[in-house]
Design a protein around this motif. Structure first.
Motif, PDB file in Angstrom:
ATOM      1  N   LEU B 385       0.908  -1.107  -0.014  1.00  0.00           N
ATOM      2  CA  LEU B 385       0.057   0.204   0.048  1.00  0.00           C
ATOM      3  C   LEU B 385       0.708   1.441   0.006  1.00  0.00           C
ATOM      4  O   LEU B 385       0.456   2.372  -0.284  1.00  0.00           O
ATOM      5  N   GLY B 386       2.106   1.201   0.361  1.00  0.00           N
ATOM      6  CA  GLY B 386       3.029   2.489   0.322  1.00  0.00           C
ATOM      7  C   GLY B 386       2.417   3.577   0.980  1.00  0.00           C
ATOM      8  O   GLY B 386       1.804   3.527   2.027  1.00  0.00           O
ATOM      9  N   PRO B 387       2.532   4.775   0.371  1.00  0.00           N
ATOM     10  CA  PRO B 387       2.062   5.741   1.105  1.00  0.00           C
ATOM     11  C   PRO B 387       0.676   5.982   1.199  1.00  0.00           C
ATOM     12  O   PRO B 387      -0.017   6.949   1.787  1.00  0.00           O
ATOM     13  N   ARG B 388      -0.243   5.006   0.721  1.00  0.00           N
ATOM     14  CA  ARG B 388      -1.644   4.948   0.860  1.00  0.00           C
ATOM     15  C   ARG B 388      -2.124   4.704   2.253  1.00  0.00           C
ATOM     16  O   ARG B 388      -3.347   4.645   2.503  1.00  0.00           O
ATOM     17  N   ASP B 395       5.967   1.783  18.553  1.00  0.00           N
ATOM     18  CA  ASP B 395       6.302   0.577  18.109  1.00  0.00           C
ATOM     19  C   ASP B 395       6.158  -0.370  19.064  1.00  0.00           C
ATOM     20  O   ASP B 395       7.172  -0.611  20.077  1.00  0.00           O
ATOM     21  N   THR B 396       5.032  -0.888  19.565  1.00  0.00           N
ATOM     22  CA  THR B 396       4.754  -1.754  20.716  1.00  0.00           C
ATOM     23  C   THR B 396       3.311  -2.420  20.635  1.00  0.00           C
ATOM     24  O   THR B 396       2.716  -2.026  19.597  1.00  0.00           O
ATOM     25  N   GLY B 397       3.169  -3.367  21.604  1.00  0.00           N
ATOM     26  CA  GLY B 397       1.897  -3.889  21.489  1.00  0.00           C
ATOM     27  C   GLY B 397       1.560  -4.906  20.613  1.00  0.00           C
ATOM     28  O   GLY B 397       2.533  -5.472  20.112  1.00  0.00           O
ATOM     29  N   LEU B 398       0.248  -5.187  20.284  1.00  0.00           N
ATOM     30  CA  LEU B 398       0.030  -6.647  19.537  1.00  0.00           C
ATOM     31  C   LEU B 398      -1.175  -6.073  18.199  1.00  0.00           C
ATOM     32  O   LEU B 398      -1.556  -6.951  17.686  1.00  0.00           O
ATOM     33  N   HIS B 399      -1.102  -4.861  18.122  1.00  0.00           N
ATOM     34  CA  HIS B 399      -1.955  -4.303  17.172  1.00  0.00           C
ATOM     35  C   HIS B 399      -1.536  -3.066  16.447  1.00  0.00           C
ATOM     36  O   HIS B 399      -0.446  -2.469  17.123  1.00  0.00           O
ATOM     37  N   VAL B 400      -1.694  -2.876  15.170  1.00  0.00           N
ATOM     38  CA  VAL B 400      -1.497  -1.590  14.466  1.00  0.00           C
ATOM     39  C   VAL B 400      -2.954  -0.890  14.031  1.00  0.00           C
ATOM     40  O   VAL B 400      -4.033  -1.430  14.130  1.00  0.00           O
ATOM     41  N   VAL B 401      -3.110   0.572  14.176  1.00  0.00           N
ATOM     42  CA  VAL B 401      -3.987   1.154  13.461  1.00  0.00           C
ATOM     43  C   VAL B 401      -3.543   1.662  12.124  1.00  0.00           C
ATOM     44  O   VAL B 401      -2.680   2.431  11.919  1.00  0.00           O
ATOM     45  N   ALA B 402      -4.172   1.064  11.065  1.00  0.00           N
ATOM     46  CA  ALA B 402      -4.014   1.260   9.649  1.00  0.00           C
ATOM     47  C   ALA B 402      -4.929   2.402   8.917  1.00  0.00           C
ATOM     48  O   ALA B 402      -6.073   2.086   8.980  1.00  0.00           O
ATOM     49  N   TRP B 403      -4.609   3.694   8.813  1.00  0.00           N
ATOM     50  CA  TRP B 403      -5.330   4.672   8.090  1.00  0.00           C
ATOM     51  C   TRP B 403      -5.280   4.596   6.630  1.00  0.00           C
ATOM     52  O   TRP B 403      -4.104   4.749   6.120  1.00  0.00           O
ATOM     53  N   MET B 404      -6.198   4.498   5.972  1.00  0.00           N
ATOM     54  CA  MET B 404      -6.381   4.374   4.285  1.00  0.00           C
ATOM     55  C   MET B 404      -6.545   5.650   3.717  1.00  0.00           C
ATOM     56  O   MET B 404      -7.874   6.048   3.747  1.00  0.00           O
ATOM     57  N   HIS B 405      -5.505   6.403   3.172  1.00  0.00           N
ATOM     58  CA  HIS B 405      -5.683   7.496   2.824  1.00  0.00           C
ATOM     59  C   HIS B 405      -6.566   7.597   1.567  1.00  0.00           C
ATOM     60  O   HIS B 405      -6.384   6.623   0.700  1.00  0.00           O
ATOM     61  N   GLY B 406      -7.466   8.396   1.344  1.00  0.00           N
ATOM     62  CA  GLY B 406      -8.208   8.697   0.125  1.00  0.00           C
ATOM     63  C   GLY B 406      -9.390   7.781   0.265  1.00  0.00           C
ATOM     64  O   GLY B 406     -10.167   7.640  -0.836  1.00  0.00           O
ATOM     65  N   ILE B 407      -9.549   6.915   1.193  1.00  0.00           N
ATOM     66  CA  ILE B 407     -10.854   6.287   1.386  1.00  0.00           C
ATOM     67  C   ILE B 407     -11.638   6.791   2.419  1.00  0.00           C
ATOM     68  O   ILE B 407     -11.083   6.592   3.621  1.00  0.00           O
TER      69      ILE B 407
END
Lengths: 472, 472
Positions: B385-388, B395-407
């Motif tokens: 997905l690169g820059p999108r 940098d910790t924990g067991l999850h990330v939140v991924a924001w999807m630009h342009g959506i």
């Protein structure tokens, strides 16, 4: 690991300096090289410590510059030192809870302890439990995830079959909620069915921790007397719920008669109350087939509370509810919010024991053992005390109540103290009566025998007889 | 046993006759001899059945006479048949509970499920757990009895040492309460510290089941925004408590800065509020030493909530609280009334693992594994997905939140449905925001990785990238 420890010491030291005001906001720290030399630590360790303090917001690190203490970290004035400060605002629930009488002291008598609720460690089905437990650990899923709040489906299906075979209860697994022992079942009933000020019917005498659960929820206890036919249903007041022990009244041991069962159910239907049926020792009907629970006569009015504390161990914390279908969502959501669900591993083990028949074999074995213990106790009481003692209740369960004729209730405390001094744990009946009403005039003791071997029972009764003779 | 079954059938048949009115009160039953002949049963069996019905109060048996049906057993008119009747009076707690949004559907994606909170079954320390478990079963006491409501002393002593080594927490075992997972810890806080109508501060976005526990207790949520430095403490309103995730904000991943830690504690001291510090994944600081909990700065204001759900298994239901000394009695009594205490066997196992060092070895191993999973996920997101995509948080924990630009956030539902159809479990961030306030405009997903192997992570992200391209 050693490096971690050093880094942690460095971090703590710098924080201490900042908190004490030795380092002020804006102050520059030594370079990592200088700091490392001073501490005899590696530069990597110091850099890790500085980075950590940066991540926590104590330091600001900019590339190529020395680390700087962040702003806003001045020592707060008047900050209380760590101490045993009194609690701040507590909820009404907490205040009610703290106003309840404290639990009885727990100092087991060394010669013989007649505390009710204990089981013998020797009776635990060790090989069956180990086998099932090792199987369950190996069989765990590829993903470990939260389960159904009502309990594992395998256990509930197995329990449904068991409840039909053993207790004549006809229910679907959706009506079953696996709880952390019957106490949690009572507490969930209290939370879901009682608002502060609502009356609840409770047997007098009765089980204190049931009464406490409902009282802590804000309910107002309406104690109703029991006699040889169980709870007196002739004058039941309106209430939101009634908590009863129909198969074996706790502690007096009577069985709720069929007529009264029907009156109780009719009262519930007429007033919209629920009945909480605490079937705490239903497996221990020694002479005849266990009595069918109230639940089998009124599945829409009765919340049936069962436990494994009396057949496996009170330390397992496993019990179950059979609930009216209309309450399923409320109990399920309450269980989820309370603690998600019961531990999966132990649910798997129990489900396995129920399915394989090992649980029922164990129940037959422990029922026989406890019937023997009971016989030994009754015989010892008859031999040592004869007509001076009356044992109340049906021939069932894991305890008796022994009334000591000619000894006033006021002597209970002295007798218990003398018994304790002689290594005997002895427990009075009087605290199980409603605190605001009359109490029995004769000294009475609730005597549990499931934790004792025959020899200890006999020795305990012999000592007791001697002490009673001295207090007559 | 066969005899028992026959007796049970006889009992059920006679009851049915009485309930249906075929037998009326005062009616005499056949003699046991006649009945036995009619049923092809032994006379002993019939006698046992009659005795049982006598004990239950259905029959009256007098020596030498035929059994008679007891009075008061006429069929009650208007008795409701068993059905799914709607619930009767429920408490205010129950009504609040049932008004909460339902939990998200649980249908794990077969190809890759990014549900947060799951662990991989392969990571469970099977040999160590089995060994300790078998030891604990054999080592059980001579008497099985209820334990300390706060938890076994051995476990609390072991945990005290662990908390000092791993988290810098300085407490005494009396301040520790073993609970059935952190959810029970939150629920106990809600019950003891909140009355209906009391405001509580909660992070926005935040952990829904914490919010729900406090809201079900009648608390009024005061959502406070979080940014890159964690909870915004510049405008904290008066409240009875604040529930926060300072080490790793859930879900956005920021770390509460040192300045804000001090403001939060100063606010608590000034207003008399308690702070509930949910340190749900404190063991998973991947790059640097874990950040010291708030508790270490304000032991009299902070209730620290820890869990073994993220290091051992969410199915175990084991967690703990470190509480201010002034609250010990309230928490201890609440735990006793709620469910007596946590299961002893699992407490013994855990205590053993902590004492032997096996737990810390396990934590190091699983921390490494999850750091690797995290790297694989971050790499896959970058590659596909690169820059999108922007990944938020430390940098910790067991999850990330991924924001999807342009959506747009409005497309989340369609994306999730398409992912589900392709076997990918995907979970939106938006439900973690306060329902009454603004929600993010960009689609965002909370992606847990601890339950997945590297291959599943890569496959899942590849499918996700394809689906996102279609929804752009």
């Amino acid at each position: 690991m050693e490096q971690d420890r050093v880094a942690r010491r460095i971090i703590a030291a710098i924080k201490e300096q900042i908190h004490s005001g030795a380092y002020q906001p804006g102050d520059r720290l030594p370079s990592t090289r200088a700091f490392a030399a001073e501490w005899g630590a590696s530069r990597t360790t110091v850099t890790a410590a500085y980075n950590q303090l940066n991540a926590e917001g104590y330091l600001i690190i900019r590339h190529g510059a020395r680390a700087v203490v962040a702003a806003g970290l001045e020592r707060a004035t008047g900050e209380a030192p760590v101490s045993t400060a009194p609690p701040r605002n507590l909820s009404a629930f907490a205040r009610r809870l703290l106003a309840l009488p404290p639990p009885p002291e727990q100092q087991p008598g060394k010669v013989a302890d007649f505390r009710y609720g204990d089981l013998s460690g020797a009776d635990f089905p060790v090989p069956a439990w180990r086998r099932a437990s090792n199987k369950a650990i190996l069989r765990r899923g590829a993903r470990l995830r939260y389960g159904d709040p009502q309990g594992s489906s395998a256990l509930r299906v197995a329990l449904q079959g068991y409840l039909w075979r053993a207790r004549g209860i006809n229910c679907v697994p959706d009506q079953i909620v696996i709880v952390n022992g019957s106490q949690q079942g009572l507490d969930l009933c209290a939370r879901l069915l009682l608002d502060p000020g609502n009356p609840f019917v409770i047997e007098n005498p009765g089980y204190p921790l049931a009464r406490h659960a409902f009282a802590a929820a804000g309910g107002v206890a309406v104690p109703v007397a029991v006699d040889a036919d169980g709870l007196r249903t002739d004058a039941l007041p309106p209430a939101r719920l009634a908590c009863v022990t129909p198969s074996h009244q706790f502690p007096l041991g009577s069985v709720l008669s069929a007529t009264r069962r029907r009156s109780l159910l009719a009262w519930a239907t007429a007033t919209g109350a629920y009945i909480v049926e605490d079937d705490y020792d239903g497996e221990y009907r020694h002479d005849i087939v266990p009595i069918s629970p109230l639940q089998t006569l009124g599945a829409e009015s009765v919340i049936y509370v069962g436990t494994f504390s009396k057949t496996l161990s009170p330390t397992l914390r496993l019990g179950y509810l059979v609930i009216p279908t209309g309450l399923c969502r409320a109990f399920s959501e309450a269980k989820r919010l309370t603690d998600r669900h019961a531990p999966m591993l132990e649910q798997d083990v129990l489900g396995d024991l129920l399915t394989s028949g090992a649980y029922e074999r164990h129940v037959r074995s422990i029922r026989r053992k406890n019937a023997e213990r009971r016989q030994v106790l009754l015989q010892a009481l008859a031999d040592r005390l004869g007509p001076r003692v009356t044992v109340a209740g049906a021939d069932t369960g894991l305890h008796v109540v022994a009334w000591m004729h000619g000894i006033a209730a006021g002597r209970e405390t002295a007798i218990i103290a003398a018994a304790r001094a002689a290594g005997i744990g002895l427990y009075p009946v009087s605290p199980l009566y409603d605190p605001s009403g009359p109490r029995p005039e004769t000294a009475g003791f609730i005597m549990g025998y499931a934790g004792l071997d025959a020899e200890a029972v006999r020795r305990g009764v012999a000592v007791l007889a001697r002490i009673l003779a001295e207090h007559r």
